[in-house]
Design an enzyme around this catalytic site. Structure first.
Site, mmCIF file in Angstrom:
data_model
loop_
_atom_site.group_PDB
_atom_site.id
_atom_site.type_symbol
_atom_site.label_atom_id
_atom_site.label_comp_id
_atom_site.label_asym_id
_atom_site.label_seq_id
_atom_site.Cartn_x
_atom_site.Cartn_y
_atom_site.Cartn_z
ATOM 1 N N HIS A 1 -4.220 2.886 -5.458
ATOM 2 C CA HIS A 1 -4.467 1.587 -4.830
ATOM 3 C C HIS A 1 -4.708 0.495 -5.870
ATOM 4 C CE1 HIS A 1 -5.159 -0.686 -1.165
ATOM 5 N NE2 HIS A 1 -6.217 -1.245 -1.722
ATOM 6 N N ARG B 1 0.838 -1.190 0.000
ATOM 7 C CA ARG B 1 0.000 0.000 0.000
ATOM 8 C C ARG B 1 0.878 1.247 0.000
ATOM 9 N NH1 ARG B 1 -1.944 -3.601 3.833
ATOM 10 N NH2 ARG B 1 -4.043 -4.425 3.443
ATOM 11 N N TYR C 1 -9.160 -8.726 -4.562
ATOM 12 C CA TYR C 1 -8.035 -7.964 -5.076
ATOM 13 C C TYR C 1 -7.368 -8.654 -6.267
ATOM 14 C CZ TYR C 1 -7.856 -4.399 -1.471
ATOM 15 O OH TYR C 1 -8.138 -3.323 -0.673
ATOM 16 N N LYS D 1 -2.253 -2.053 7.562
ATOM 17 C CA LYS D 1 -3.674 -1.702 7.689
ATOM 18 C C LYS D 1 -4.412 -2.668 8.608
ATOM 19 C CE LYS D 1 -7.830 -0.902 4.929
ATOM 20 N NZ LYS D 1 -8.422 -0.924 3.566
ATOM 21 N N HIS E 1 -3.172 -10.242 3.076
ATOM 22 C CA HIS E 1 -4.611 -10.458 3.232
ATOM 23 C C HIS E 1 -4.855 -11.566 4.256
ATOM 24 C CE1 HIS E 1 -4.646 -8.475 -0.803
ATOM 25 N NE2 HIS E 1 -5.684 -7.890 -0.239
#
Length: 357
Positions: A305, A212, A340, A237, A331
């Site tokens: 993103h 990210r 994604y 995140k 993830h």
């Protein structure tokens, strides 16, 4: 027994004093209402179902969200704090004057529907401006957690969380935007031509690693190991630290960034910005430059993103397993990973042809 007395203002005050319970007082306009309330409350005390509702009846939502932002949100990461302050604004506009006790599941459902339909906001021509389902989901999540904290920690006498009794908007399908060959050539040529080389390194590293933007720009020297070809991320995140392996190209890009000759003395950030008014250097903020760059490359709808989507999809196309890709991208679930991952249909056609060959 309850005591019912008439006040000087003409209202009726019911006072209940019962051993083992706090003195409970409530004022009514009619004596009949005071009698009914006193009878119900004493009955709840006898049956062990009494809940002191007065605090939740006195506390408005506006005051409650202010307390939540000060006590709960302030303990979260800066980006999360910014998001919750932003999401609190429409909630205050709708529920602000209600007491917490008056906010029902029906009222929350009305808020959800008005936000999704855009009834609460019109554009210049008077046309409704609907909110994205995920935006409303996040707002309801904030509202729901406020009630959870109020019930479990604040002792306000709330009997239930109204947000738990309504349907949440279904999550969106996720973006499927990927770069075609022409767009990639133009975009990378534009970032390569920018006067600040940090933009080039950041964009290309995002394509190579799937990190990210916040993870890239906050990197410090100690997190990058060029010998082992890994980057160690501490704050992510989803709060889970991870180690990202580097391709040969990504390793070369980091080597160039680490050798940046214009890095100020004493700055540990790899991608640094100019000092603020407080004389502190923060991570390089390239948002405005990125908007101009992608517009000049003819792909205004491409978000930074989306480079993460592109990188993760390429890892899958390269033959890595779901577990391997998730270890790189961070993830937590295969469901999120699939949102994604967007494989090109033309590449799948080529694979199908190989199966029949």
């Amino acid at each position: 027994m309850a005591t019912i007395v008439k006040t000087e203002s003409g209202t009726w005050k019911a006072v209940i004093r019962k051993r083992g319970f706090p003195t409970t007082i409530k004022t009514f306009r009619l004596k009949r209402d005071a009698d009914d309330w006193a009878r119900r409350t004493e009955d709840e005390m006898v049956r062990g179902m009494f809940v002191q509702r007065a605090p939740s009846e006195r506390l408005t939502f506006e005051k409650a969200i202010q307390r939540y932002l000060a006590e709960v949100t302030s303990t979260k990461r800066p980006m999360t704090q910014t998001g919750e302050h932003k999401r609190a604004a429409p909630l205050v506009a709708y529920f602000g004057k209600y007491s917490l006790a008056a906010i029902s599941a029906e009222l929350v459902a009305q808020y959800r529907d008005k936000r999704l339909s855009g009834e609460d906001r019109k554009d210049a021509s008077g046309k409704p401006v609907p909110r994205a389902p995920n935006t409303v989901r996040l707002e309801l999540a904030l509202l729901g957690h406020l009630f959870t904290v109020a019930v479990k920690e604040w002792g306000l006498g709330l009997t239930y969380n109204p947000v738990l009794n309504i349907r949440r908007p279904a999550p969106g399908p996720g973006r499927t935007r990927r770069l075609d060959k022409g767009e990639e050539v133009r975009l990378l040529a534009a970032v390569d031509g920018h006067s600040n080389p940090m933009l080039r390194w950041i964009v290309r590293i995002a394509v190579e690693t799937g990190m990210r933007s916040s993870e890239i720009v906050t990197l410090r020297h100690s997190q990058v190991d060029l010998v082992k070809r890994v980057v160690r991320l501490v704050e992510t995140k989803n709060t889970m630290p991870r180690t990202v392996p580097l391709t040969v190209e990504a390793t070369n890009l980091f080597a160039q960034a680490l050798a940046n000759p214009i890095r100020p003395v004493g700055t540990d950030l790899i991608f640094f910005g100019e000092p603020g008014r407080d004389k502190v250097r923060r991570p390089y903020n390239f948002n405005k430059v990125w908007l101009d760059i992608k517009r000049s490359a003819g792909c205004s709808d491409f978000r930074f993103h989306d480079l993460r989507h592109e990188a993760v999809s390429r890892l899958v196309e390269a033959g890595l397993s779901d577990q391997e890709v998730a270890a790189i991208s961070g993830h937590k679930s295969m469901q999120m990973l699939k949102r994604y991952t967007h494989l090109r249909a033309e590449d799948l056609v080529a694979k199908l042809d190989k199966l029949k060959a």
